[in-house]
Scaffold this active site. Structure first.
Site, mmCIF file in Angstrom:
data_model
loop_
_atom_site.group_PDB
_atom_site.id
_atom_site.type_symbol
_atom_site.label_atom_id
_atom_site.label_comp_id
_atom_site.label_asym_id
_atom_site.label_seq_id
_atom_site.Cartn_x
_atom_site.Cartn_y
_atom_site.Cartn_z
ATOM 1 C CG HIS A 11 -0.478 2.042 -9.424
ATOM 2 N ND1 HIS A 11 -0.666 1.676 -8.109
ATOM 3 C CD2 HIS A 11 -1.555 2.800 -9.755
ATOM 4 C CE1 HIS A 11 -1.817 2.203 -7.674
ATOM 5 N NE2 HIS A 11 -2.356 2.896 -8.648
ATOM 6 C CG LEU A 32 9.218 -17.306 -3.698
ATOM 7 C CD1 LEU A 32 9.152 -17.299 -2.174
ATOM 8 C CD2 LEU A 32 9.548 -15.898 -4.210
ATOM 9 C CG ASP A 68 -2.087 0.942 1.090
ATOM 10 O OD1 ASP A 68 -2.331 1.427 -0.039
ATOM 11 O OD2 ASP A 68 -2.742 1.204 2.106
#
Ligand code: IPE
Ligand code: MG
Length: 228
Positions: A19, A113, A2
């Site tokens: 963004h 991962l 955020d």
């Protein structure tokens, strides 16, 4: 993740730049997480409530997502990352849905991962979907209602094949879950950082992990406290 919008605003830039910087921050965070040998990372990229943003911003986010699906997947694949998407994909257009499926297929054999990307995800929707799937199984006669316990229920949720998260990191100063993994976070340690997501660096990842290392997790028990 955020704080992209505020980060851009502070620099007098359009939110889309925030963004973009946020997607760079994600690449760095993945790298840092892998350096610690952490096997699972789940990121909240687009919530089911993010559709409420202005159409242009939604489009910019989805364009960025599409770009990541083409550009970043190869690199993630080369680094042994398995990418999975959680959330309701039906709301996305065909190219995006195909891109997600291709990315998942391409990286399916990787095990260094597991990167879960939550898109059009909502924690309540996750739980509701699980309830619906169970109801359908009962209706088909595959399951008795009395057999539904927490273990059976959680099997219907997204990511039921991996452990529940140990640590949740939320950046950008807000201290709430915003409908992220509601069921799965029951015993997760929460870490809130004021740093805006595009500024979140490997050092910030390290700080969050050392904070986590000092937490005492009792899971409702007494932990280290003896004869209490
Ligand atoms: C988070 O940053 C990114 C996504 C929701 C995709 P925000 O866009 O929420 O940034 P702020 O909260 O407005 O600063
Ligand atoms: Mg925000």
């Amino acid at each position: 993740m955020d704080g992209n919008g505020r980060w851009a605003q502070r620099q007098g830039k359009p939110r889309s730049k925030g963004h973009q910087a946020g997607s760079d921050a994600l690449r760095r965070a993945v790298e840092a997480i892998m350096e610690h040998g952490i096997p699972y990372l789940t990121v909240y990229a687009f919530s089911s409530e993010n559709w409420n943003r202005p159409t242009v911003e939604v489009k910019q986010l989805l364009d960025l997502f599409m770009k990541a699906l083409t550009r970043d997947i190869r690199e993630l694949d080369e680094h042994g990352v398995r990418v999975c998407f959680i959330g309701d994909r039906d709301a996305f257009n065909r190219p995006l849905r195909d891109g997600m499926r291709r990315a998942e297929r391409r990286t399916a054999g990787n095990s260094k991962l597991r990167l879960n990307v939550a898109v059009n995800y909502g924690g309540r929707a996750d739980v509701t979907r699980a309830a619906r799937q169970l109801a359908e199984r009962v209706q088909r006669g595959e399951l008795e209602t009395a057999q539904i316990d927490q273990q059976v229920f959680s099997q219907e949720l997204f990511m039921s094949d991996i452990p529940e998260p140990d640590l949740l990191i939320r950046t950008g100063g807000e201290q709430r879950l915003s409908n992220f993994l509601l069921w799965q976070l029951a015993y997760t340690e929460l870490y809130f950082s004021d740093v805006l997501w595009p500024d979140f660096s490997a050092e910030h990842v390290n700080a969050a992990l050392s904070d986590f290392a000092n937490r005492e997790r009792r899971f409702g028990g007494l932990g280290q406290v003896q004869n209490a």
